[in-house]
Write a protein that holds these residues in place. Structure first.
Motif, mmCIF file in Angstrom:
data_model
loop_
_atom_site.group_PDB
_atom_site.id
_atom_site.type_symbol
_atom_site.label_atom_id
_atom_site.label_comp_id
_atom_site.label_asym_id
_atom_site.label_seq_id
_atom_site.Cartn_x
_atom_site.Cartn_y
_atom_site.Cartn_z
ATOM 1 N N MET A 17 136.214 21.180 6.177
ATOM 2 C CA MET A 17 136.557 22.521 7.090
ATOM 3 C C MET A 17 138.106 22.838 7.247
ATOM 4 N N VAL A 18 138.687 21.793 7.625
ATOM 5 C CA VAL A 18 140.346 22.026 7.634
ATOM 6 C C VAL A 18 140.791 22.722 6.405
ATOM 7 N N VAL A 19 140.586 21.917 5.509
ATOM 8 C CA VAL A 19 140.851 22.212 3.741
ATOM 9 C C VAL A 19 140.590 23.413 3.636
ATOM 10 N N SER A 20 139.167 23.750 3.508
ATOM 11 C CA SER A 20 138.728 24.901 3.311
ATOM 12 C C SER A 20 139.403 26.308 4.013
ATOM 13 N N SER A 62 128.350 25.508 8.140
ATOM 14 C CA SER A 62 128.388 27.036 7.829
ATOM 15 C C SER A 62 129.935 27.350 7.442
ATOM 16 N N VAL A 63 130.906 26.914 7.912
ATOM 17 C CA VAL A 63 132.215 27.269 7.718
ATOM 18 C C VAL A 63 132.687 26.542 6.486
ATOM 19 N N ILE A 64 132.337 25.567 5.874
ATOM 20 C CA ILE A 64 132.527 25.137 4.538
ATOM 21 C C ILE A 64 131.912 25.955 3.771
ATOM 22 N N LEU A 65 130.517 26.416 3.812
ATOM 23 C CA LEU A 65 129.803 27.111 3.068
ATOM 24 C C LEU A 65 130.560 28.520 2.998
#
Length: 100
Positions: A17-20, A62-65
């Motif tokens: 999540m952080v990296v994306s 959802s954030v990663i997606l």
């Protein structure tokens, strides 16, 4: 069975999540504040890892997606060679790219 916040899967989701979020911010949301040479370098590096991005479309977070879709969309617009590879991989894996 729920994952505890200290489980490896939860930790890796948090890291993704952080990296994306960072990549999405640098390349999409705030690309106008990213130096052109850094933008190009990040885009080229991201293009080399397009298959990893495609795998992240299976994420349940959802954030990663969302970030993955935005980054793949950017690659399809800014990197024509990678765009072809993304389409070929999605067709061969039966993945529906309705976001594009």
């Amino acid at each position: 069975k729920q994952e505890s916040s200290s489980s490896p899967a939860a930790s890796s989701s948090l890291i993704l999540m952080v990296v994306s979020n960072i990549l999405e911010s640098l390349l999409c949301s705030h690309h106008d504040t990213t130096a052109p040479h850094l933008f190009s370098k990040l885009l080229n590096t991201l293009a080399k890892g397009y298959s990893t991005l495609m795998a992240l479309l299976q994420s349940s977070t959802s954030v990663i997606l969302e970030n993955t879709v935005l980054l793949l969309h950017l690659l399809t617009k800014k990197s024509p060679d990678t765009s072809v590879l993304i389409r070929e991989l999605s067709l061969s894996s039966g993945l529906l790219l309705h976001h594009f």
